[in-house]
Design an enzyme around this catalytic site. Structure first.
Site, PDB file in Angstrom:
ATOM      1  N   VAL A 124       0.843  -1.205   0.000  1.00 21.66           N
ATOM      2  CA  VAL A 124       0.000   0.000   0.000  1.00 21.66           C
ATOM      3  C   VAL A 124       0.873   1.248   0.000  1.00 21.66           C
ATOM      4  O   VAL A 124       0.586   2.238  -0.669  1.00 21.66           O
ATOM      5  CB  VAL A 124      -0.954  -0.012   1.220  1.00 21.66           C
ATOM      6  N   ALA A 125       1.989   1.206   0.742  1.00 20.40           N
ATOM      7  CA  ALA A 125       2.893   2.358   0.807  1.00 20.40           C
ATOM      8  C   ALA A 125       3.529   2.656  -0.547  1.00 20.40           C
ATOM      9  O   ALA A 125       3.766   3.807  -0.896  1.00 20.40           O
ATOM     10  CB  ALA A 125       3.978   2.098   1.849  1.00 20.40           C
ATOM     11  N   ILE A 181       2.289   2.154  -3.514  1.00 17.10           N
ATOM     12  CA  ILE A 181       1.359   2.636  -4.537  1.00 17.10           C
ATOM     13  C   ILE A 181       0.717   3.933  -4.067  1.00 17.10           C
ATOM     14  O   ILE A 181       0.094   3.969  -3.013  1.00 17.10           O
ATOM     15  CB  ILE A 181       0.258   1.591  -4.815  1.00 17.10           C
ATOM     16  N   GLU A 231      -2.070   5.691  -3.734  1.00 16.89           N
ATOM     17  CA  GLU A 231      -3.495   5.456  -3.932  1.00 16.89           C
ATOM     18  C   GLU A 231      -4.232   6.724  -4.361  1.00 16.89           C
ATOM     19  O   GLU A 231      -5.171   6.691  -5.152  1.00 16.89           O
ATOM     20  CB  GLU A 231      -4.145   4.933  -2.633  1.00 16.89           C
ATOM     21  N   ASP A 266      -8.295  25.799 -38.888  1.00 15.70           N
ATOM     22  CA  ASP A 266      -9.189  26.163 -39.977  1.00 15.70           C
ATOM     23  C   ASP A 266      -9.042  27.669 -40.208  1.00 15.70           C
ATOM     24  O   ASP A 266      -8.785  28.415 -39.254  1.00 15.70           O
ATOM     25  CB  ASP A 266     -10.627  25.799 -39.590  1.00 15.70           C
ATOM     26  N   ASP A 269     -14.708  24.870 -36.939  1.00 14.64           N
ATOM     27  CA  ASP A 269     -16.059  25.217 -36.510  1.00 14.64           C
ATOM     28  C   ASP A 269     -17.150  24.509 -37.295  1.00 14.64           C
ATOM     29  O   ASP A 269     -18.305  24.507 -36.888  1.00 14.64           O
ATOM     30  CB  ASP A 269     -16.274  26.731 -36.596  1.00 14.64           C
ATOM     31  N   ASP A 291     -15.133  19.812 -40.100  1.00 14.74           N
ATOM     32  CA  ASP A 291     -13.980  19.738 -39.194  1.00 14.74           C
ATOM     33  C   ASP A 291     -14.105  18.620 -38.159  1.00 14.74           C
ATOM     34  O   ASP A 291     -13.115  18.236 -37.537  1.00 14.74           O
ATOM     35  CB  ASP A 291     -13.805  21.071 -38.446  1.00 14.74           C
ATOM     36  N   ASN A 312      -0.691   8.685   3.363  1.00 14.44           N
ATOM     37  CA  ASN A 312      -0.895   8.630   1.912  1.00 14.44           C
ATOM     38  C   ASN A 312      -2.151   9.368   1.459  1.00 14.44           C
ATOM     39  O   ASN A 312      -2.146  10.106   0.471  1.00 14.44           O
ATOM     40  CB  ASN A 312      -1.004   7.172   1.442  1.00 14.44           C
ATOM     41  N   ASP A 338      -0.521  13.976   3.006  1.00 11.75           N
ATOM     42  CA  ASP A 338       0.209  14.505   1.843  1.00 11.75           C
ATOM     43  C   ASP A 338      -0.709  14.835   0.666  1.00 11.75           C
ATOM     44  O   ASP A 338      -0.256  15.318  -0.363  1.00 11.75           O
ATOM     45  CB  ASP A 338       1.347  13.568   1.413  1.00 11.75           C
TER      46      ASP A 338
END
Length: 871
Positions: A279-280, A282, A284, A326, A611, A615, A705, A709
């Site tokens: 878990v640390a 990744i 999350e 265009d 436009d 296009d 996590n 942070d």
């Protein structure tokens, strides 16, 4: 190719009848066989399918496994936090996706509701969906074309086809067979009328040769349907990052678990510790953080007149190195404007016109009086060319309403595409005066005198050559040239047959759809930022090159290519030569897609602006499609990633600048989060290898996590932009998130954060040898607070926090203060302290952890000073 076939031949081929049309039974049979005359689309995804698509990611899978295992070992709080993050991230994605892909819906809604057709010898009005191939359709001014038609009759017929061709003036139509069997672009198919275009003048009759998905607009619908979704650079990088981190996390966790088993540790305890380490490793909160930062960027861009329809497009803008634009309505103002005039043998700019000059006054008055358009209080009606002539009078305070009231029209001969002339008879200055305006060659044929310096002279060959030379000079500047002639007649000579003879030539007016004033400076800014501007238009080559020269896009016609030339190259051959050209004229929707894909084949990040309906496929094929919000069709807006609310090319450049700053901020957030997570891995892994007690609980890691942070990461995402960002070239499309010093800083700071956490843990064990919880609390606080202080250094990788302004990012300062306050509350309030298994720290303890937490910040600032002194 219907335009190259005789109309009688087509009527016979389609088993129809010009006089009576189809029978009701035959029409019903064809409708049952071929289906309704409407556009089809692919089946849309359900909300549930969209939700599943959002969680189809390796990083999400690993988190789900971690959540399941956490539940199995009764660590429910950990699992709940993980699942909340996954759910919030998926919901954000679903909301964005559900707003997208509306291009086909808009195409369907463009079909006209009613159509006039001949059935059983009678003219009846039916729903446009009931029109079938072979129907004889009656068309007149103000009516939309219900299907693709081959014209059988056309009387002064003009059709607005700018959505297909890009031209700012209606196309003149006729029923004559085109004997040229070569492939013609839509704009040159003068005997054809296309579904969803608007009749602006005249009348006509046509036979339906294409309905529903077999029309030109149907072809565009198929292209939109077939075009696959493009994954943006950021999405690709995050996906790759997720896989890398996922496998690394699993590998490290397995390794740590094996080591702990050799050390004879408790199986369940080490299993949970290994899960905590995974878990640390990744981040999350990373997908959610990136999505939120992008969303905040979108809100800022709305204030700059740019609406982002798909969040990742913000980042893509920052990578753009080619803008395919265009011409009509994007680089130009989409309004015919008179720029030059010719009287007394001299070409003069319009702003230098002397209205006291008799010839100049007569030229302006005549152009206004011989005119059926209106332009008052910003509202215009009629042909754009005629509106431009009235606008000349408005600028000179010669208003059409006043002029026509005092110089009443007595007679007229309407404009005819064969004559290329329009004539009116007005009581001008109390004399019956004939005014005739039209094409230069048509006016010269019926003029035998010329007005020069207040004198009427014979129109000699030399004088005619001078006029032709002036006309050619205007044409070389891509100006559309109109001429005016006049004569005075007595009351008994107002005979239509004699009006367009023996005229006196007065002068010329040259007009063009001019570039927007602010565009040239924006293109210069783009060049300085390493971005190429490419013009793509349905207009003629000479006109396109003239505008391109004026804007600084191209230098001469050798840098321009017509659509017919594109057809001579295979896809591979075209890719090889694409970089030699900056202007592409007279192009079809297929050409636009081919151009975009050819530029992308060289590794470019391509933006396409436009436009019109024509296009839409290229907007979708580009890395980022930009549609005009005011003049843009719903189809273009539906296919685009970004919509400009002011239709201003300059806004695109501002959006690119904003995109670059947003990407830099996202990069800061990602590096910050990864550094913090690496610090957690270092702290846990080193402690296990050294056979120490676990310095952090699983819930400590999840808290840091997902909560502590996250706020600094978001604050870094809204960091004030770097003013010099447009002085740098675009980042390479394949540039790593860790390019430059970012990768090194990530590793250094990961080690620093991990080391300071372990220092706090060891110090806690020495100060309180009988309390593991006390040591873990100190490690927990240092892990959190060191990351908060470290975020200050992440604002700029080269400049010190004191150089860029300590108080410039107030959100970041608030996040740091809030984070420290939260951390204090968790370890001080008994209820939360019991949940997090922490110990209340003394004032002395807080002094120690604050000093240790400052280490990563101080070292980062010193590194910047050292690098600066070396440079």
């Amino acid at each position: 190719m219907w335009y190259s076939k005789n109309s009688d031949e087509i009527i016979k081929e389609l088993s129809s009848n010009e006089v009576n049309g189809l029978s009701s039974n035959e029409a019903k049979s064809r409708l049952e066989k071929n289906g309704l005359n409407k556009l089809q689309g692919k089946k849309k995804k359900s909300m549930f399918q969209l939700f599943l698509a959002q969680i189809n990611d390796v990083m999400i899978y690993i988190l789900l496994i971690a959540a399941i295992i956490s539940i199995a070992v009764k660590e429910v709080s950990d699992a709940i936090i993980i699942l909340i993050v996954i759910f919030v991230n998926a919901i954000i994605g679903v909301i964005q996706e559900s707003k997208a892909e509306k291009a086909l819906e808009a195409l369907k809604n463009m079909s006209t509701p009613k159509a006039l057709v001949k059935r059983d010898g009678n003219i009846i009005e039916i729903q446009s969906e009931e029109v079938v191939v072979g129907d004889i359709v009656i068309i007149d001014a103000g009516r939309y074309i219900p299907a693709d038609l081959r014209l059988i009759e056309a009387a002064n017929l003009k059709i607005e086809e700018s959505a297909f061709t890009g031209e700012s003036v209606p196309s003149e139509k006729n029923s004559e067979t085109n004997t040229d069997n070569s492939e013609l672009p839509i704009g040159d198919q003068h005997n054809m009328a296309f579904m969803s275009t608007l009749v602006t003048y005249g009348r006509g009759v046509g036979i339906v040769v294409g309905a529903g998905m077999n029309t030109e607009i149907g072809k565009i619908a198929k292209m939109l349907d077939a075009e696959e979704d493009n994954t943006t650079p950021l999405q690709k990088k995050l996906a790759q990052l997720g896989k890398t981190l996922g496998f690394a996390a699993v590998g490290v966790s397995i390794l740590m678990f094996i080591v702990s088993m050799f050390q004879g540790r408790d199986f369940l305890e080490m299993f949970m510790t290994s899960i905590s380490l995974a878990v640390a490793a990744i981040p999350e909160g990373l997908p959610a953080i990136v999505a939120i930062v992008l969303a905040l960027g979108v809100q800022r861009m709305i204030k700059e007149n740019a609406i982002i329809r798909k969040l990742p497009s913000v980042e893509t803008l920052g990578s753009v190195n080619i803008i395919c634009s265009d011409k009509t309505g994007t680089l130009t103002i989409n309004k015919m404007t008179v720029k030059k005039f010719f009287v007394d043998g001299t070409i003069i700019d319009l702003d230098k016109i002397d209205i006291n000059n008799k010839e100049a006054k007569l030229l302006v008055d005549g152009m206004i009086l011989c005119n059926d358009a209106t332009s008052k209080d910003g509202k215009q009606t009629g042909d754009p060319t005629e509106v431009a002539l009235i606008e000349v009078g408005n600028k000179l305070n010669i208003l059409k309403e006043d002029l026509t009231a005092s110089n009443k029209r007595i007679n007229e001969i309407p404009f005819d595409s064969d004559r290329k002339l329009m004539t009116t008879v007005n009581n001008y200055n109390n004399k019956n005066t004939v005014f005739t305006k039209g094409a230069i060659d048509s006016i010269l044929k019926i003029s035998n005198k010329i007005l020069i310096n207040n004198e009427v002279k014979e129109f000699t060959k030399d004088e005619k050559d001078n006029v032709l030379e002036a006309s050619n000079k205007m044409s070389d500047d891509a100006l559309r040239v109109l001429a005016l002639a006049y004569k005075e007649i007595d009351n008994n000579n107002i005979v239509v047959n004699n009006l367009e003879t023996d005229l006196i030539f007065v002068g010329l007016m040259g007009m063009i759809d001019p570039p927007r004033e602010e565009v040239k400076s924006s293109i210069d800014v783009s060049k300085n930022a390493g971005i190429r501007t490419i013009m793509i238009t349905g207009d003629h080559k000479n006109t396109a090159v003239a505008i391109a020269k004026d804007l600084g896009i191209a230098e001469d016609i050798s840098e321009a290519m017509a659509g017919s030339e594109i057809d001579t190259y295979s896809d591979d051959e075209f890719v090889k030569i694409i970089n030699n050209y900056k202007v592409f004229a007279r192009v079809s929707p297929e050409h636009k897609v081919k151009i975009v894909k050819a530029f992308k084949a060289h590794g470019n990040i391509v933006s396409m602006t436009g436009d019109g309906v024509n296009d839409a496929p290229s907007l979708k094929a580009a890395d980022i499609g930009v549609a005009m919000g005011i003049t843009g069709t719903d189809v273009a807006k539906g296919a685009a990633d970004m919509v400009l609310t002011d239709d201003n090319f300059t806004t695109i450049v501002k959006a690119v600048e904003e995109g670059r700053n947003i990407f830099n901020n996202i990069k800061k957030s990602i590096i910050f989060l990864l550094s913090c997570n690496l610090g957690e891995v270092v702290a846990l892994f080193v402690a296990i290898l050294l056979n120490w007690p676990t310095p952090l609980q699983a819930i400590h890691i999840l808290w840091v996590n997902l909560i502590t942070d996250s706020f600094p990461a978001l604050s870094l995402g809204v960091d004030p932009g770097d003013k010099g960002v447009m002085d740098l070239p675009p980042k390479a499309p394949n540039e790593s998130l860790f390019a430059g010093r970012m990768g090194i800083l990530l590793i250094i700071n990961g080690i620093l954060i991990g080391a300071t956490t372990l220092i706090a843990f060891v110090l806690g064990e020495k100060l309180y040898p009988d309390s593991l919880k006390h040591a873990q609390t100190m490690a927990f606080v240092v892990l959190s607070v060191s990351q908060l202080f470290y975020s200050l250094s992440m604002r700029n990788e080269r400049k010190s926090i004191f150089q860029i302004g300590f108080f410039k990012n107030k959100w970041l300062l608030a996040s740091i203060a809030f984070g420290i306050l939260l951390q204090f509350a968790i370890i001080t309030i008994p209820f939360t302290a019991s949940i997090f298994k922490v110990y209340s720290l003394s004032l002395y303890d807080w002094g120690i952890v604050i000093l240790i937490s400052l280490i990563p910040f101080v070292i980062n600032e010193l590194i910047k000073v050292i690098f600066k002194s070396k440079k």
